[in-house]
Each structure stands twice: as C-alpha cells, then as structure tokens.
Design an enzyme around this catalytic site. Structure first.
Site, PDB file in Angstrom:
ATOM      1  N   HIS A 186      -9.097  -4.451  10.280  1.00 49.86           N
ATOM      2  CA  HIS A 186      -7.956  -5.197  10.008  1.00 49.86           C
ATOM      3  C   HIS A 186      -7.464  -5.798  11.078  1.00 49.86           C
ATOM      4  CE1 HIS A 186      -8.068  -3.480   5.862  1.00 49.86           C
ATOM      5  NE2 HIS A 186      -7.304  -4.463   5.676  1.00 49.86           N
TER       6      HIS A 186
ATOM      7  N   THR B 230       0.818  -1.338  -0.005  1.00 47.38           N
ATOM      8  CA  THR B 230      -0.027   0.102  -0.037  1.00 47.38           C
ATOM      9  C   THR B 230       0.930   1.181   0.047  1.00 47.38           C
ATOM     10  OG1 THR B 230      -0.210  -0.426   2.365  1.00 47.38           O
ATOM     11  CG2 THR B 230      -2.039  -0.882   1.085  1.00 47.38           C
TER      12      THR B 230
ATOM     13  N   PHE C 258      -6.172  -7.693  -3.880  1.00 48.79           N
ATOM     14  CA  PHE C 258      -6.245  -8.844  -4.966  1.00 48.79           C
ATOM     15  C   PHE C 258      -7.237 -10.020  -4.757  1.00 48.79           C
ATOM     16  CE2 PHE C 258      -1.652  -7.437  -5.634  1.00 48.79           C
ATOM     17  CZ  PHE C 258      -1.704  -7.538  -6.989  1.00 48.79           C
TER      18      PHE C 258
ATOM     19  N   LYS D 209      -1.327  -4.069  11.352  1.00 44.72           N
ATOM     20  CA  LYS D 209      -1.263  -3.626  10.092  1.00 44.72           C
ATOM     21  C   LYS D 209      -0.716  -2.005  10.150  1.00 44.72           C
ATOM     22  CE  LYS D 209      -4.134  -1.841   6.154  1.00 44.72           C
ATOM     23  NZ  LYS D 209      -3.068  -2.149   5.235  1.00 44.72           N
TER      24      LYS D 209
HETATM   25  N1  LIG Z   1      -3.181  -5.574  -2.232  1.00 41.97           N
HETATM   26  C1  LIG Z   1      -3.247  -6.752  -1.408  1.00 41.97           C
HETATM   27  O1  LIG Z   1      -4.394  -7.309  -1.879  1.00 41.97           O
HETATM   28  C2  LIG Z   1      -2.971  -6.720  -0.086  1.00 41.97           C
HETATM   29  C3  LIG Z   1      -1.996  -5.772   0.290  1.00 41.97           C
HETATM   30  N2  LIG Z   1      -1.522  -5.860   1.624  1.00 41.97           N
HETATM   31  C4  LIG Z   1      -0.262  -5.024   1.525  1.00 41.97           C
HETATM   32  O2  LIG Z   1       1.021  -5.553   1.637  1.00 41.97           O
HETATM   33  C5  LIG Z   1       1.965  -4.991   2.581  1.00 41.97           C
HETATM   34  C6  LIG Z   1       2.509  -6.132   3.327  1.00 41.97           C
HETATM   35  O3  LIG Z   1       1.459  -6.727   4.136  1.00 41.97           O
HETATM   36  P1  LIG Z   1       2.045  -8.019   5.130  1.00 41.97           P
HETATM   37  O4  LIG Z   1       2.567  -8.928   4.551  1.00 41.97           O
HETATM   38  O5  LIG Z   1       0.888  -8.197   6.033  1.00 41.97           O
HETATM   39  O6  LIG Z   1       3.305  -6.977   6.254  1.00 41.97           O
HETATM   40  P2  LIG Z   1       4.426  -7.982   6.978  1.00 41.97           P
HETATM   41  O7  LIG Z   1       5.043  -6.876   7.818  1.00 41.97           O
HETATM   42  O8  LIG Z   1       4.045  -9.226   7.340  1.00 41.97           O
HETATM   43  O9  LIG Z   1       5.452  -8.226   5.740  1.00 41.97           O
HETATM   44  C7  LIG Z   1       6.468  -7.410   5.012  1.00 41.97           C
HETATM   45  C8  LIG Z   1       7.519  -8.022   4.941  1.00 41.97           C
HETATM   46  O10 LIG Z   1       8.501  -7.115   3.930  1.00 41.97           O
HETATM   47  C9  LIG Z   1       9.559  -7.069   4.699  1.00 41.97           C
HETATM   48  N3  LIG Z   1      10.310  -5.678   4.040  1.00 41.97           N
HETATM   49  C10 LIG Z   1      10.213  -4.724   4.692  1.00 41.97           C
HETATM   50  N4  LIG Z   1      10.965  -3.969   3.590  1.00 41.97           N
HETATM   51  C11 LIG Z   1      11.423  -4.629   2.863  1.00 41.97           C
HETATM   52  C12 LIG Z   1      12.391  -4.462   1.549  1.00 41.97           C
HETATM   53  N5  LIG Z   1      12.787  -3.108   1.381  1.00 41.97           N
HETATM   54  N6  LIG Z   1      12.676  -5.450   0.771  1.00 41.97           N
HETATM   55  C13 LIG Z   1      12.196  -6.852   1.040  1.00 41.97           C
HETATM   56  N7  LIG Z   1      11.364  -6.954   2.113  1.00 41.97           N
HETATM   57  C14 LIG Z   1      11.145  -5.851   3.024  1.00 41.97           C
HETATM   58  C15 LIG Z   1       9.515  -7.028   6.082  1.00 41.97           C
HETATM   59  O11 LIG Z   1      10.458  -7.116   6.736  1.00 41.97           O
HETATM   60  P3  LIG Z   1      10.582  -6.581   8.514  1.00 41.97           P
HETATM   61  O12 LIG Z   1       9.390  -7.119   9.208  1.00 41.97           O
HETATM   62  O13 LIG Z   1      11.832  -7.128   8.828  1.00 41.97           O
HETATM   63  O14 LIG Z   1      10.388  -5.061   8.338  1.00 41.97           O
HETATM   64  C16 LIG Z   1       8.389  -8.103   6.247  1.00 41.97           C
HETATM   65  O15 LIG Z   1       9.002  -9.257   6.303  1.00 41.97           O
HETATM   66  C17 LIG Z   1       1.219  -4.012   3.251  1.00 41.97           C
HETATM   67  O16 LIG Z   1       1.343  -2.764   2.733  1.00 41.97           O
HETATM   68  C18 LIG Z   1      -0.311  -4.374   3.152  1.00 41.97           C
HETATM   69  O17 LIG Z   1      -1.139  -3.410   3.441  1.00 41.97           O
HETATM   70  C19 LIG Z   1      -1.592  -6.950   2.551  1.00 41.97           C
HETATM   71  C20 LIG Z   1      -2.542  -7.837   2.098  1.00 41.97           C
HETATM   72  C21 LIG Z   1      -3.238  -7.820   0.790  1.00 41.97           C
HETATM   73  O1  LIG Z   2      -2.589  -5.208   5.333  1.00 36.09           O
HETATM   74  C1  LIG Z   2      -3.305  -5.772   5.188  1.00 36.09           C
HETATM   75  O2  LIG Z   2      -3.651  -6.841   5.664  1.00 36.09           O
HETATM   76  C2  LIG Z   2      -4.099  -5.679   3.769  1.00 36.09           C
HETATM   77  N1  LIG Z   2      -3.991  -4.553   3.248  1.00 36.09           N
HETATM   78  C3  LIG Z   2      -4.288  -3.956   1.971  1.00 36.09           C
HETATM   79  C4  LIG Z   2      -5.018  -2.664   2.254  1.00 36.09           C
HETATM   80  O3  LIG Z   2      -4.456  -1.756   3.159  1.00 36.09           O
HETATM   81  O4  LIG Z   2      -5.927  -2.423   1.866  1.00 36.09           O
HETATM   82  C5  LIG Z   2      -5.059  -5.088   1.559  1.00 36.09           C
HETATM   83  C6  LIG Z   2      -6.158  -6.028   2.511  1.00 36.09           C
HETATM   84  O5  LIG Z   2      -6.877  -5.048   3.078  1.00 36.09           O
HETATM   85  C7  LIG Z   2      -5.293  -6.280   3.443  1.00 36.09           C
END
Ligand SMILES: NC(=O)C1=CN([C@@H]2O[C@H](COP(=O)(O)OP(=O)(O)OC[C@H]3O[C@@H](n4cnc5c(N)ncnc54)[C@H](OP(=O)(O)O)[C@@H]3O)[C@@H](O)[C@H]2O)C=CC1
Ligand SMILES: O=C(O)C1=N[C@H](C(=O)O)C[C@H](O)C1
Length: 249
Positions: free
Chosen positions: A135, A80, A108, A139
C-alpha cells in the site's frame, strides 16, 4: 413513476477515499449528495441522509456507526479495523432496528473480492499459504483490512480441510521477518509512496506455486462497489460483511 434519488451523506469527505466517493455520488443520477463531513464536524450536519458512507479512521468508525444506527440511518462502511467484538456490538445495536442495514466491506474493488474468493477456493489444495499486501505509505493500519480478511478466510478453509501448519524450517528470525500471523496465515505488509492498494496471495505445494494478485491502481476502482452498496443497503436489513454477499458470487 420515477423514484426519488437516494439521499447520501459521506463521512471522511476530505480524505482520499471520501473525496472520491463525493465525486462518484455527485455523478450518479439515482443518488443525491446531501452531506459531506470530515473530522471535527457535527454529525447533526448529516441532515436527512438515508445512507451514509464512512471512509474515516478505525478509531472513529464505531462512534459514527453508533450515531447512525441510533438515528435510523443505513451505512456503507469501507473503514478498516473491524474485530469480532466490534461486529458483535453492531449486531446487537441492529437487533433493535430491524429495518436498518449496515454493509461493511474490507475492499470494494471487484477484483479484490474475486481474488479473495479464488484464494478461499484454492486454500485447501496447498500445504502453505502466505499473503503480501502492498500500500501507499500514508496508510494508518497494518496489515490491511483486506489482507486480514483474506487470511481469515484462508485460515478457515485450511482448518475445515484439516490442514496442518505449513512446513517452515525457520529457527532463527529477525523480529517481523516472517510477517504477522492471522489465523495461522503469515501476512507481510509493504508501504511505499507510489503504490495504491495491492495484494498477492501465494500458495506453495508439491513442486508448484500459485500466485493470485490484485492491483488497485486508482481509487476509482472502489467506486462501483461503493455505489452498489449504497443502492443495496436500503433494502438489505441487518449486518452484511463483505461485498461478495451483495455480488452474485
Ligand atoms: N474498503 C475499501 O475498499 C477501502 C477502505 N479504505 C479504508 O478507508 C479508510 C480511510 O482511508 P483513506 O481515505 O485513505 O484515509 P484518509 O486519511 O485520506 O481519509 C480519512 C478522512 O477521514 C477524516 N476523519 C477522521 N475521523 C473522522 C470522523 N470522526 N468523522 C469524519 N471524518 C473523519 C480524516 O480527517 P483527518 O485527516 O483530519 O483525521 C480524513 O479526512 C481507511 O481505514 C482505509 O483502510 C481505503 C480504501 C478502500
Ligand atoms: O488504506 C487503503 O488505501 C486501503 N484500505 C483497505 C484495506 O486496508 O484493506 C482497502 C484497500 O486495500 C485500500
């Protein structure tokens, strides 16, 4: 003749979403996982990936995309934090790489995309609209990217229909009680352990309300959309924002 699998890299691979994407890519016969990197790891480790999926952090994603576009790698992005300024920068970078595709989707999950579409259709018929997103409490950003995108689409539909701001008699308010305002639409964020990703879009009019709700109860809900994005982006040059543009909606 069988086609070679698409070579896929994942950034944020140890995160909640990234780890789920790694499993989904490994389970798809037409895709091959060639790299799975997380924070602090050198992007050179992406090797010969053709498409990279980014689920990292709003502070990290632009740096990743500059690198990917610079190195001629397609990108599918769930992270995001995309502002108009960020999108404009990406369009500028992609102009120099006309063969390259970047797909950014605020959400997605099929149902979330449909909910946003239905909400956009409903928007012009109701005096008032508000969005509630709910959420998990780990988050980082509020409101969610999905809720901000939804509010922007509703705001645009309301503006096109010439609707005035929704009637609201509030004259005294504890800070934040009426939520944040995105393009004239109030957005409320709830954070609780136990939740995954949920959104309610509420409309109010003469003697009636309409509520559209979507629930992701497991992160597997995002995987068909992510894999569709990977398969599509290799032959879809330029910047695409929103999975609705890839689905036949
Ligand atoms: N579009 C969609 O359908 C969805 C979007 N999202 C979005 O996806 C993003 C991630 O969500 P989520 O998986 O829950 O978050 P998490 O915090 O679980 O995962 C993010 C991961 O990325 C790592 N990271 C941070 N910076 C970098 C970098 N520069 N290069 C590689 N890895 C890095 C983090 O490491 P560390 O913890 O060490 O910082 C962590 O392991 C958020 O913005 C969320 O809102 C989530 C779900 C669905
Ligand atoms: O952080 C999440 O979990 C999610 N992030 C995305 C958002 O900010 O809209 C997509 C989904 O809601 C899950």
């Amino acid at each position: 003749m069988t086609e070679s699998p698409i070579r896929v890299g994942v950034l944020g691979a140890r995160g909640r979403m990234g780890a789920t994407v790694v499993q989904a890519v490994e389970g798809a016969e037409d895709l091959r996982l060639v790299a799975a990197l997380d924070a602090g790891e050198d992007l050179a480790g992406l090797g010969d990936a053709q498409v990279v999926v980014d689920f990292t952090h709003p502070d990290a994603v632009m740096g990743n995309l500059r690198h990917l576009i610079g190195h001629g790698v397609h990108a599918v992005v769930g992270t995001t934090g995309f502002t108009e300024e960020r999108l404009a920068e990406l369009r500028g970078l992609l102009a120099a790489k006309p063969e390259l595709g970047v797909l950014i989707a605020p959400n997605f999950a099929l149902g979330a995309v449909l909910a946003m579409r239905f909400a956009t259709q409903a928007a012009r018929f109701y005096a008032s609209a508000e969005v509630v997103e709910l959420h998990h409490n780990r988050k980082a950003d509020a409101p969610s990217g999905t809720a901000a995108h939804t509010a922007r689409m509703i705001g645009a539909a309301r503006a096109e229909a010439g609707l005035a701001p929704g009637p609201d008699a509030t004259t005294s308010e504890v800070d934040g009680a009426r939520g944040a305002e995105v393009d004239g639409v109030r957005v409320h964020s709830v954070r609780l352990p136990g939740l995954v990703a949920h959104e309610e879009i509420m409309f109010g009019g003469e003697g009636e309300t309409l509520t559209i709700r979507h629930d992701s109860i497991d992160r597997s809900s995002f995987m068909p959309g992510v894999l569709l994005g990977v398969r599509t982006v290799v032959s879809r040059p330029g910047l695409t924002v929103g999975l609705e543009n890839v689905l036949d909606l």
